[in-house]
Design an enzyme around this catalytic site. Sequence first.
Site, PDB file in Angstrom:
ATOM      1  N   ARG A 169     -12.760  -3.573  -5.135  1.00 41.92           N
ATOM      2  CA  ARG A 169     -14.017  -3.913  -5.097  1.00 41.92           C
ATOM      3  C   ARG A 169     -15.174  -3.089  -4.312  1.00 41.92           C
ATOM      4  NH1 ARG A 169     -10.939  -8.363  -6.040  1.00 41.92           N
ATOM      5  NH2 ARG A 169     -11.986  -8.771  -8.093  1.00 41.92           N
ATOM      6  N   ASP A 347      -2.697 -12.329 -12.559  1.00 37.85           N
ATOM      7  CA  ASP A 347      -3.768 -13.624 -12.778  1.00 37.85           C
ATOM      8  C   ASP A 347      -5.245 -13.021 -13.742  1.00 37.85           C
ATOM      9  OD1 ASP A 347      -4.456 -10.932 -10.465  1.00 37.85           O
ATOM     10  OD2 ASP A 347      -6.066 -12.268  -9.949  1.00 37.85           O
ATOM     11  N   GLU A 348      -6.070 -14.405 -14.266  1.00 37.28           N
ATOM     12  CA  GLU A 348      -6.790 -14.278 -14.719  1.00 37.28           C
ATOM     13  C   GLU A 348      -6.514 -13.432 -16.179  1.00 37.28           C
ATOM     14  OE1 GLU A 348      -9.778 -15.491 -11.272  1.00 37.28           O
ATOM     15  OE2 GLU A 348      -9.831 -13.340 -11.686  1.00 37.28           O
ATOM     16  N   TRP A 414      -1.534 -19.397  -4.999  1.00 38.97           N
ATOM     17  CA  TRP A 414      -3.507 -19.410  -4.943  1.00 38.97           C
ATOM     18  C   TRP A 414      -4.484 -20.539  -4.738  1.00 38.97           C
ATOM     19  CZ3 TRP A 414      -7.818 -18.143  -7.761  1.00 38.97           C
ATOM     20  CH2 TRP A 414      -8.012 -17.398  -9.574  1.00 38.97           C
ATOM     21  N   TYR A 439      -8.783 -18.120   1.274  1.00 37.96           N
ATOM     22  CA  TYR A 439      -9.520 -17.074   1.165  1.00 37.96           C
ATOM     23  C   TYR A 439     -10.723 -17.112   1.988  1.00 37.96           C
ATOM     24  CZ  TYR A 439      -7.057 -16.312  -3.458  1.00 37.96           C
ATOM     25  OH  TYR A 439      -6.490 -15.896  -4.568  1.00 37.96           O
ATOM     26  N   ASP A 441     -12.866 -14.509   1.715  1.00 37.31           N
ATOM     27  CA  ASP A 441     -13.811 -14.236   1.389  1.00 37.31           C
ATOM     28  C   ASP A 441     -14.888 -15.125   1.352  1.00 37.31           C
ATOM     29  OD1 ASP A 441     -11.723 -14.341  -0.130  1.00 37.31           O
ATOM     30  OD2 ASP A 441     -13.689 -13.935  -1.572  1.00 37.31           O
ATOM     31  N   TRP A 483     -10.598 -11.320  -0.288  1.00 38.55           N
ATOM     32  CA  TRP A 483     -11.698 -10.154  -1.748  1.00 38.55           C
ATOM     33  C   TRP A 483     -12.496  -9.692  -1.380  1.00 38.55           C
ATOM     34  CZ3 TRP A 483      -8.090  -9.823  -4.938  1.00 38.55           C
ATOM     35  CH2 TRP A 483      -6.975 -10.392  -5.538  1.00 38.55           C
ATOM     36  N   THR A 484     -13.317  -8.244  -1.872  1.00 39.26           N
ATOM     37  CA  THR A 484     -14.510  -7.377  -0.801  1.00 39.26           C
ATOM     38  C   THR A 484     -15.962  -7.686  -2.122  1.00 39.26           C
ATOM     39  OG1 THR A 484     -13.466  -4.884  -1.648  1.00 39.26           O
ATOM     40  CG2 THR A 484     -13.520  -6.662   0.459  1.00 39.26           C
ATOM     41  N   GLU A 485     -16.024  -8.483  -3.006  1.00 41.78           N
ATOM     42  CA  GLU A 485     -16.774  -8.261  -3.574  1.00 41.78           C
ATOM     43  C   GLU A 485     -18.336  -7.986  -2.776  1.00 41.78           C
ATOM     44  OE1 GLU A 485     -14.630 -10.077  -4.542  1.00 41.78           O
ATOM     45  OE2 GLU A 485     -13.825 -10.936  -6.596  1.00 41.78           O
TER      46      GLU A 485
END
EC number: 3.2.1.52
Length: 626
Positions: A169, A347-348, A414, A439, A441, A483-485
Amino acid sequence: MNIPSVGSLFLFFLVHVASAQQPIHLIPQPVDVQPQQGTFTISKTTTISYNQPKAQAVAAMTAQQLNTPTGFGLNAKSGKKGAIQFDLNATPNPKLGKEGYTLDASSKGVVITANEPAGLFYGMQSLIQLLPKEIESKKPASAAWTLPAVRITDYPRFAWRGIMLDVSRHFFSKEDVKKYIDEIAKLKYNTFHWHLSDDNGWRIEIKSLPKLTEVGAWRVQRSGHFGDRLDPKPGEAVPYGGFYTQEDIKEVVKFAQDRNVTIVPEIDVPGHSMAALAAYPELSCTKTPVMVNPGTAFATWYGNGTFKMFQENTLNPSDEKVYEFLDKVFTEVAALFPNPYIHVGGDECYKGYWAQDPGCQALMKQLNIRHVEDLQGYFMNRVEKILKAKGKKLLGWDEILEGGISPEATLMSWRGIKGGIEAAQMGHDVVMTPSTFAYIDYQQSDVDPPIYAMLRTKKSYSFDPVPEGVDAKHILGGQANLWTEQIPTLRYAEYMTYPRGWALADVYWSPKESKNWEKFVPRMEAHFDRADVAQVNYSRAVYDAIIKTSQKNGKLVLELDSEVPNLDIYYTIDDTMPDAFSTKYRQAVELPEGPITLRVITYRAGKPIGHLIVMSRDALQKRAGR
């Protein structure tokens, strides 16, 4: 005869008692800490020695760590008579295992003993934390380099103690990654999960597939909240991004190994592959060219966890060229990372494009499967065979359970702990990393910029990776995920990591029986001071008020609390700024009707300590409806 005065005797007594009771604030909390009488002071004549060649690296690292702030110029030498002594056991102590150590500090010096160099390394971290905070300085500092006499016996609860950093990200430079690894190693984390590919950037050089970094590592420049950004325009320049060369990877792997940190790379497939498809669109079902996503809304999420993609970001499981592509990728990745695992995501994964693809439909008929979801099981089994051929084990997020995986596959849970429980009961090894606890983030308080959910440090600290009714032998340990959004810089990555990363260090290393939030708080606060000296960023959100609302008998009811005990909470609803003379919160409050604004602040010992939080009635009303 010189007889000391009563006053001098009393002063000596006070100093002696103070030194004996000097608080020991280590993170993570050791298994056993026995304070002793006395202190040891490091000076320019202090000697550092080691008894075996394998202990030399830790001894030398200790000297380097001490020399920067003290300016002493200490050196590590082979021998058994150092004032700071590193000893590897000739006969292993079974209690200590591979990562445990003993530390015996007295007025004569410090002896750190372990079975393996990793144990000596972790003993060194405790030694450094016993010294004054100025030991963390990056330049010469002034302090009494004294540590309390103590006997420590220590070893980890879990073998897997990890933190994941997402560099897709936002790209983090090689030096940033090394600094982050150095920080977590000091907390006795031993695993760095490196999320190297996703929709927003491909970050690792694959020499046989050059377009992965020529195209997939770069995207258009965008600002603003992730998910709300403007779509790329045709022909728009793509200046934002970056990637690691294979030489960079080797350098970071060696740096981590020197700190007893294993790097687990992640190549996220079959979903989250937009950056790869930007480079090689022929690997998708539609073959439609895409651009690396800069943080636009390219999916609609429904409340039950399902979603629909507007752009294709999945590899085509029915195309043999996909597996040829993955074989090339994993051949080069496997050669760069010596650990047993490669994380393959899983995932996803949106399967809507698979459902409409003739090739996928033909494959389903061939495999005699009715549900398109089962194609992921087929895909993952193919990927696992590729990894096995490279001598690697498959590791994936808990969705890999849905299509069926081999007994050797390892799972990261997760989406809560349910997937981990199911996998462990089936005999799989599991790393517990539920978003509800790990998490990092997520927001830490109401002052943080909004993101998906809230996760307070106290809740992270309450996590137990071994659920009731699960055989602990299948729980490898736990991991925090960053996570780095919304995290564009290393400074902000640190802000989001700490103090939750300190709390989870305790969770993954320390005995379950030693867990006590009230006792953790002073250790955390001592590390605030140490982080200031080390120029490591962190959040002070633990001091912020916790705001809860509910509807009772048609009234909006306000409740206030705090993570840190014994804080005073003051609030106003009359459009004035709160201070220590405002209304002090004591019990639940019925809020009046009308467009009020709540303002809340916390104090300790008569001084403001938390952030001012401002919340409208509408926001309070919405919170009551959660």
